[in-house]
Write an enzyme that holds these catalytic residues in place. Structure first.
Site, PDB file in Angstrom:
ATOM      1  NE  ARG A 114     -15.431  21.661  13.587  1.00 41.67           N
ATOM      2  CZ  ARG A 114     -16.421  22.248  14.260  1.00 41.67           C
ATOM      3  NH1 ARG A 114     -16.270  22.532  15.549  1.00 41.67           N
ATOM      4  NH2 ARG A 114     -17.549  22.555  13.648  1.00 41.67           N
ATOM      5  CE  LYS A 136      -1.323   7.069   1.910  1.00 32.89           C
ATOM      6  NZ  LYS A 136      -1.242   6.122   0.768  1.00 32.89           N
ATOM      7  CD  GLU A 178       2.744  -3.289   2.512  1.00 29.70           C
ATOM      8  OE1 GLU A 178       3.639  -2.596   2.003  1.00 29.70           O
ATOM      9  OE2 GLU A 178       1.541  -3.192   2.186  1.00 29.70           O
ATOM     10  CE  LYS A 213       4.028   4.143   5.143  1.00 33.78           C
ATOM     11  NZ  LYS A 213       2.806   3.381   5.429  1.00 33.78           N
ATOM     12  CD  GLU A 223      -0.334   8.182  -1.862  1.00 34.31           C
ATOM     13  OE1 GLU A 223      -1.207   7.848  -2.666  1.00 34.31           O
ATOM     14  OE2 GLU A 223      -0.090   7.563  -0.807  1.00 34.31           O
ATOM     15  NE  ARG A 227       2.354   8.506   2.403  1.00 34.29           N
ATOM     16  CZ  ARG A 227       1.906   8.827   3.612  1.00 34.29           C
ATOM     17  NH1 ARG A 227       2.024  10.064   4.054  1.00 34.29           N
ATOM     18  NH2 ARG A 227       1.346   7.923   4.384  1.00 34.29           N
ATOM     19  CG  ASN A 231       0.107   3.609  -3.194  1.00 34.30           C
ATOM     20  OD1 ASN A 231      -0.431   3.153  -2.196  1.00 34.30           O
ATOM     21  ND2 ASN A 231       0.162   4.908  -3.434  1.00 34.30           N
ATOM     22  CG  HIS A 234      -0.314  -1.424  -2.050  1.00 35.40           C
ATOM     23  ND1 HIS A 234       0.969  -1.929  -2.074  1.00 35.40           N
ATOM     24  CD2 HIS A 234      -0.684  -1.370  -0.739  1.00 35.40           C
ATOM     25  CE1 HIS A 234       1.357  -2.169  -0.826  1.00 35.40           C
ATOM     26  NE2 HIS A 234       0.386  -1.851  -0.005  1.00 35.40           N
ATOM     27  CG  HIS A 238      -5.401  -1.846  -1.972  1.00 34.00           C
ATOM     28  ND1 HIS A 238      -5.074  -0.519  -1.832  1.00 34.00           N
ATOM     29  CD2 HIS A 238      -5.030  -2.443  -0.823  1.00 34.00           C
ATOM     30  CE1 HIS A 238      -4.525  -0.323  -0.639  1.00 34.00           C
ATOM     31  NE2 HIS A 238      -4.486  -1.475  -0.012  1.00 34.00           N
ATOM     32  CG  HIS A 255      -2.530  -5.319   3.176  1.00 38.66           C
ATOM     33  ND1 HIS A 255      -3.227  -4.554   2.265  1.00 38.66           N
ATOM     34  CD2 HIS A 255      -1.258  -4.829   3.203  1.00 38.66           C
ATOM     35  CE1 HIS A 255      -2.425  -3.622   1.765  1.00 38.66           C
ATOM     36  NE2 HIS A 255      -1.223  -3.774   2.312  1.00 38.66           N
TER      37      HIS A 255
END
Length: 352
Positions: A114, A136, A178, A213, A223, A227, A231, A234, A238, A255
């Site tokens: 956990r 993330k 990026e 960032k 997000e 935020r 993206n 992306h 993506h 990427h």
């Protein structure tokens, strides 16, 4: 060089990173310290990193490198290894690697018992300026990017720019994409300086990208709003990355290479829907094609890529939501795009 403060942790660079690591481990009574590596970081980075620690490593966990291994099966193997090597809730996991490893390692740590403490030590430019910052964590579901994960903050992020010397230029440029994105969405002056900067791996450039960032993440850690601007490029990027990853007849794109295409495409959509000037659009296209080779996309590829958009994480109520630019340095979120414009965007990308 001052450290960068986030919500519950700090990003430390160079000498401050080494000092912060030693101090953190000394003051925390960890039952065991695990270090997660892949075959590349084990060979090139781990021996250097080990010299920066004043404590023993209980166990080194190794996974194969590459996006293809960023999945639940790899997580299961690591959970089992942590358990077999007496990992408990007072263990620490140090993730030493690129974005795939810090994403996956953060998720493994966040879910084992956990949740156990973890520290990110990014070794690629992409992970230094993007993947390891902001909390993330997660893995892919098949070829679909980052479908499983949680937002959970590390104890700290440690930046050692010397690790960049172990990378091939293609990997370094992936991170550069990026960094350029950070300028496009938030800081026109940074974009202008960075697009012609040959020494973009300089510590000052890296710190500037991290700061941009971090500033966004501080305003919106989960997000729900601003935020989302991170993206930009992306949504389509993506989808392109996933399509090339899952297609044996295609080369695998890094990427940043996929996101560079995405930023040209979404730059076109920004011009059509949000008033981004034609001059700015052309500048964006020229900059990315200067640093990244144009990728051949036929009509079948484009149809398949557009089909993948329905799996994007930003979707809501069946709508695909894009981040677009009003101007260089100012982004807007939750923009709906007609299908016919998507095809026009790909046509613009393919134009010589």
């Amino acid at each position: 060089m001052e450290s960068i403060k986030s919500h519950s942790y700090e990003v430390h660079l160079k000498e401050l990173a080494e000092a912060a690591l030693k101090q953190h481990i000394a003051k925390n009574d960890y039952s065991q310290v695990f270090v997660l590596v892949d075959e590349n970081t084990k060979k090139y980075c781990y021996p250097v990193f080990l010299k920066k620690m004043d404590s023993e490593v209980g166990c080194v966990l190794e996974i194969p490198s590459g996006e293809i291994h960023k999945n639940i099966a790899t997580c299961t193997e690591l959970w089992e290894q942590l358990s077999k090597n007496d990992g408990d809730r007072k263990s620490l996991l140090i993730n030493l690697g690129g974005g795939v490893l810090t994403d996956l390692g953060g998720f493994v740590a966040s879910t084992f018992k956990r949740g156990i403490d973890f520290i990110n030590v990014p070794t690629t430019l992409l992970s230094m300026v993007d993947a390891s910052i902001g909390g993330k964590t997660g893995v892919d579901l098949g070829a679909l990017k980052n479908q499983i994960g949680v937002i959970n903050q590390p104890q700290m992020v440690l930046i050692f720019p010397e690790f960049l010397q172990t990378l091939e230029i293609r990997q370094v440029k992936s991170g550069y994409a990026e960094m350029l994105k950070h300028g496009l969405i938030k800081d026109e002056e940074y974009w202008t300086a960075l697009k012609d900067e040959k020494n973009f791996t300089d510590s000052k450039c890296i710190k500037k990208s991290i700061s941009i960032k971090n500033e966004v993440v501080l305003q919106d850690p989960t997000e729900q709003g601003i935020r989302k601007i991170l993206n930009f490029g992306h949504t389509l990027g993506h989808a392109i990355e996933s399509y090339f990853l899952d297609n044996p007849n295609k080369i695998t794109l890094l990427h940043g290479e996929a996101i560079a295409i995405g930023m040209i495409l979404e730059g076109y959509l920004s011009h059509e829907l949000k008033g981004l000037s034609k001059l700015s659009l052309q500048e964006i296209k020229e900059v990315f094609l200067k640093h990244f080779n144009r990728v051949i996309l036929d009509e079948e590829d484009i149809v398949s890529i557009i089909e993948l958009l329905k799996y994007d994480k930003k979707n809501s109520h069946g709508d695909v939501n894009f981040v677009l630019l009003q101007t260089i340095g100012k982004a807007v979120t939750d923009v709906k795009v007609p299908d016919n414009l998507l095809h026009k965007a790909f046509a613009y990308y393919k134009e010589q």
